[in-house]
Design a protein around this motif. Structure first.
Motif, PDB file in Angstrom:
ATOM      1  N   ALA A  84     -33.444  42.355 -13.695  1.00 20.95           N
ATOM      2  CA  ALA A  84     -34.659  41.718 -14.177  1.00 20.95           C
ATOM      3  C   ALA A  84     -35.651  42.760 -14.702  1.00 20.95           C
ATOM      4  O   ALA A  84     -35.382  43.960 -14.719  1.00 20.95           O
ATOM      5  N   ASP A 123     -36.589  36.804 -10.083  1.00 22.15           N
ATOM      6  CA  ASP A 123     -35.996  36.323 -11.333  1.00 22.15           C
ATOM      7  C   ASP A 123     -34.596  36.902 -11.458  1.00 22.15           C
ATOM      8  O   ASP A 123     -34.427  38.103 -11.634  1.00 22.15           O
ATOM      9  N   ASN A 124     -33.571  36.044 -11.334  1.00 22.80           N
ATOM     10  CA  ASN A 124     -32.197  36.502 -11.488  1.00 22.80           C
ATOM     11  C   ASN A 124     -31.483  35.770 -12.621  1.00 22.80           C
ATOM     12  O   ASN A 124     -30.263  35.682 -12.643  1.00 22.80           O
ATOM     13  N   GLY A 125     -32.236  35.250 -13.561  1.00 24.50           N
ATOM     14  CA  GLY A 125     -31.653  34.538 -14.684  1.00 24.50           C
ATOM     15  C   GLY A 125     -31.803  33.040 -14.604  1.00 24.50           C
ATOM     16  O   GLY A 125     -31.628  32.341 -15.613  1.00 24.50           O
ATOM     17  N   ARG A 176     -23.373  28.131 -11.622  1.00 19.94           N
ATOM     18  CA  ARG A 176     -23.945  29.476 -11.673  1.00 19.94           C
ATOM     19  C   ARG A 176     -24.673  29.841 -10.390  1.00 19.94           C
ATOM     20  O   ARG A 176     -25.042  30.996 -10.187  1.00 19.94           O
ATOM     21  N   THR A 212     -32.499  25.002 -14.019  1.00 20.49           N
ATOM     22  CA  THR A 212     -31.728  25.566 -15.125  1.00 20.49           C
ATOM     23  C   THR A 212     -30.720  24.551 -15.661  1.00 20.49           C
ATOM     24  O   THR A 212     -30.436  24.506 -16.863  1.00 20.49           O
TER      25      THR A 212
END
Length: 575
Positions: free
Chosen positions: A167, A296-298, A508, A558
């Protein structure tokens, strides 16, 4: 589960006697001599030779690869700006500057960093290039190293960068401190102005959150309560704790840097509340638990206010350990986007007012807290309760994935419960292997604190095939896997209201074990109604089963909230 100040050096004046005859340029501890008129030697002052070292002038003087860098107003260590750089693909977000130096001279290189992986280094030194790094932190920490220039070196490139796939990282207050090489470095600091905009945020019976405007050139701030200094912080917010209920206090703030301390701000008077924090709401009979990522990891980055309404228990992930065994702290990650801690605590209070329980999760894939003695048990209870008071958490979630000592963790949780009272929410998220039989440490812990336990949401993923309560082996990702393994806890002594099914919100969200919301709903029906089962048929039904959990609310967002939109209403309509 997956885990996850504008500092400028002091000016030094070191005079050296004039030398007649041949002059040898000398260097020692950052002192250099330059040749003046008539063969005399003149001292060269030490200074920070970096330009725009605090990023107050945007990226002036700096070059960042692939447009990876920008300046931001939060988080900052001091002043009004800092660098934010985001690695992407094969770019590690390298930001650099070439500075003017003197040959045969030593320079102290430092920078304050926050966020994900961050590196600091220097190249082209003419001797040995240097670098240092940190795996990341939720608070500002200083990286330091030093280098010596070669006999012909007049320029050195200093840089910072992140790491691939990680990140964003933040940088502030870069310093390349040593003999002036003749470049246009940052000037020495002046005593900063007094802070403006001091205002209270969340107020409890024992704490007051404060925020104020950043001051240019400040490296930190002193917080005063009724004239006495009580805290020193690097950012523009602080929470003063340990206050008496229903009592008025006067608060002031001053700004500091290497040149000195400013005058104090105007006084803001705040009266603490008569009661404690927002009361803990009652957990519903059938509840949905979601883990909220403080990093924040995507996945979609959320503030707590953005967490989907279907979630009844929100587990803030994660607390951090300290050097004191058992002690925990919480560091709000700037990547989440909160302007201040006060905004975060206000979101917790709002969620609780809406009937949601917000707990602090301890552990995770990369986190660990060691509780293996009476002292560490007490340290855990004391620090966890302090965080509950400071932030308004409803309780704690135990997600320790590196082994536990059930004896001392039981003592810790009972001490915490005694402090927090009967409204405390206590959840757990063991891995499947941790709940295979009643002799495991996790199962023993759950049974030992059964009278204060809210729910155990076992992680039915990242595990491979496991034994069910009928002694047969079941593959993860199926109705049978969820029902046959949950059956172990239901037959092992936990009340059905203390059992939940933990699953990923999307493919994910975990390395393996994702199941569609349909399978989760079928498993819930099988355990509570006897319908929707696979090959495994439970010997009875447990209508009061608590519900389901997911990692995470962010991965759910997400994926368009597909998990909570499907599973949430189903849980709430269980018998």
């Amino acid at each position: 589960m997956q885990h996850r100040s504008k500092h400028r050096g002091h000016r030094g004046h070191r005079a050296r006697a004039s030398l007649a005859g041949p002059l040898a340029l000398a260097l020692g501890a950052g002192v250099a001599l330059a040749v003046g008129g008539a063969g005399t030697a003149q001292a060269v002052e030490d200074r920070n030779v970096a330009r725009n070292a605090g990023f107050e002038s945007g990226l002036t003087g700096w070059t960042c690869t692939a447009n990876s860098g920008t300046t931001v107003t939060s988080p900052v260590r001091s002043g009004a700006a800092a660098l934010k750089a985001v690695p992407a693909g094969l770019d590690n977000a390298r930001c650099s500057q070439t500075v003017a130096v003197l040959p045969n001279s030593t320079y102290e290189l430092s920078a304050w960093v926050q966020g994900a992986y961050a590196y600091l280094g220097a190249t082209g030194t003419g001797t040995t290039d240097v670098s240092t790094w940190t795996p990341g932190s939720g608070t500002w920490q200083q990286l330091t190293t030093s280098f010596t220039t070669g006999p012909d070196t007049k320029q050195v490139t200093v840089y910072t960068h992140g790491w691939y796939g990680q990140a964003a990282y933040h940088v502030d207050d870069v310093s390349v401190f040593g003999p002036d090489g003749g470049g246009d470095g940052d000037p020495d600091p002046q005593v900063p102005a007094a802070p403006a905009g001091l205002a209270p945020g969340t107020v409890t019976s024992s704490s007051v959150a404060l925020t104020w405007d950043a001051v240019a050139g400040a490296t930190g701030y002193h917080v005063y309560r009724d004239g006495a200094r009580v805290q020193t912080v690097s950012g523009t917010s602080a929470t003063v704790t340990g206050l008496a209920a229903d009592t008025a206090y006067g608060f002031q703030v001053s700004a500091v840097n290497a040149a000195g301390e400013s005058a104090k701000s105007g006084t803001v008077t705040v009266r603490t509340r008569t009661g404690g924090t927002t009361p803990n709401p009652t957990v519903p009979k059938h509840a949905v638990t979601g883990y909220w990522q403080n990093f924040d990891n995507g996945a979609t980055v959320q503030k707590l206010r953005d967490v989907q309404d279907q979630y009844d228990i929100i587990a803030v992930s994660f607390a951090d350990s300290t050097a004191t065994p058992g002690q925990i702290v919480f560091n709000l990650d700037p990547a989440v986007g909160y302007a201040s801690v006060a905004d975060f605590t206000a979101d917790i209070a709002a969620k609780k007012a809406a009937g949601k329980s917000v707990v602090l999760s301890v552990g995770g894939e990369k986190g660990n807290v060691t509780i293996n003695s009476d002292a560490s048990a007490t340290a855990f209870a004391d620090s966890a309760y302090a965080l509950m008071q400071e932030y308004g958490f409803s309780g704690v979630d135990i997600d320790l994935e590196h082994g536990i000592n059930s004896t001392y963790l039981t003592k810790a949780l009972r001490q915490l419960s005694a402090k927090a009272g009967p409204g405390m929410v206590l959840t757990m998220a063991p891995q499947t292997i941790d709940m295979q039989h009643t002799g495991t440490e996790y199962f023993k812990l759950a049974l030992a604190v059964k009278d204060i336990l809210t729910v155990v949401n076992t992680q039915y993923y990242n595990s491979g095939s496991m034994l069910g309560c009928d002694g047969k082996v079941y593959s993860q990702g199926s109705v049978d896997f969820l029902t046959a393994l949950a059956c172990i806890q239901l037959q092992g002594g936990l009340d059905p209201s203390q059992v939940g099914l933990g699953v990923p919100a999307s493919p994910r969200g975990a390395g393996s074990g994702y199941v569609s919301p349909t399978i989760v709903k079928n498993a819930l029906d099988c355990l509570t109604r006897g319908t929707g089962c696979g090959t495994f048929k439970p010997p009875t039904t447990w209508p009061s089963l608590r519900g389901a959990m997911t990692w995470s609310t962010n991965w759910d967002a997400t994926a368009g909230n597909a998990w909570s939109n499907a599973v949430g209403p189903h849980v709430h309509n269980l018998p």
